[in-house]
Enzyme design. Sequence first.
Site, short mmCIF file in Angstrom:
data_model
loop_
_atom_site.label_atom_id
_atom_site.label_comp_id
_atom_site.label_asym_id
_atom_site.label_seq_id
_atom_site.Cartn_x
_atom_site.Cartn_y
_atom_site.Cartn_z
N GLY A 46 30.91 10.50 70.80
CA GLY A 46 31.92 10.50 71.49
C GLY A 46 31.12 12.04 72.71
O GLY A 46 30.07 12.33 72.10
N GLN A 51 32.22 20.51 76.63
CA GLN A 51 30.44 20.56 76.11
C GLN A 51 29.54 20.02 77.27
O GLN A 51 28.65 21.07 77.04
CB GLN A 51 30.80 19.26 75.46
N CYS A 94 28.84 17.40 66.25
CA CYS A 94 29.15 17.73 66.56
C CYS A 94 27.33 17.84 67.53
O CYS A 94 26.98 17.97 67.08
CB CYS A 94 30.19 18.86 66.77
N LEU A 95 27.64 17.49 68.53
CA LEU A 95 26.46 17.80 69.50
C LEU A 95 26.40 19.49 70.07
O LEU A 95 26.01 19.55 69.97
CB LEU A 95 26.45 16.63 70.59
N HIS A 136 38.80 14.26 67.25
CA HIS A 136 37.89 15.11 67.43
C HIS A 136 37.16 15.79 68.63
O HIS A 136 37.41 16.95 69.09
CB HIS A 136 36.49 15.11 66.99
N GLU A 137 37.70 14.48 69.63
CA GLU A 137 37.31 14.98 71.35
C GLU A 137 38.52 15.26 71.66
O GLU A 137 37.81 16.39 72.93
CB GLU A 137 36.75 13.60 72.11
N HIS A 140 38.46 19.36 71.31
CA HIS A 140 37.36 19.91 72.12
C HIS A 140 38.61 19.82 73.65
O HIS A 140 37.97 20.94 74.38
CB HIS A 140 36.20 19.25 72.63
#
Length: 176
Positions: A46, A51, A94-95, A136-137, A140
């Site tokens: 994702g 981000q 998470c990236l 999760h996304e 953000h």
Amino acid sequence: MALLPIIVAPDPRLKIKCEAVEEVTKDLRKLAADMLETMYDAPGIGLAAPQVGVPKRLIVVDVAKGEDEPHPYQMINPEISWASDELLDYEEGCLSLPEHYAQVTRPEKIRVSFLDLTGQPQEIEASGILATCIQHEMDHLDGVLFVDHLSKLRRDLIIRKLKKYKASLPPEKLEA
Ligand code: K1U
Ligand code: ZN
């Protein structure tokens, strides 16, 4: 298409509430395509627009396993219209928090409405890892990271480690 630099926490750009998309333009479609390419390259399952430094309500997700056909979702202005009472614990990454993982508990099933890249409204039901990843996304988009679901002690520990990690990077490795 292009690979976009991914912002690493702590960073104020990861803590803001993103603006709704007013119009689905060619530029937005290009951003969504670049985000998908960046996500696959990372690799990740994702990615949310903040981000990559864009404070807009746009996410991309693909939880298909390596050997399966890709199944990408590109969601504009996603909204959860229903969530199950049943919960799922999942070890999240998470990236923007590289090499940190923690178990987060979220609704196991959700119904989510969004605009697709043609501007048409869509609604899907998601469960399991797909539901976890979409939530999760979507977090953000409101400036919420998975560490915000943990105790202050664990969150502060992870953020302190990430500050050290960022300080150790050469300037050319830091995103703009
Ligand atoms: O930074 C992100 O938001 C992407 C993140 C999404 C996510 C992972 C796990 C649970 C919820 C949301 C990632 O993709 S981290 C990398 C990852 O989980 C992964 C990478 C390669 C293969 C499989 C998973
Ligand atoms: Zn993330």
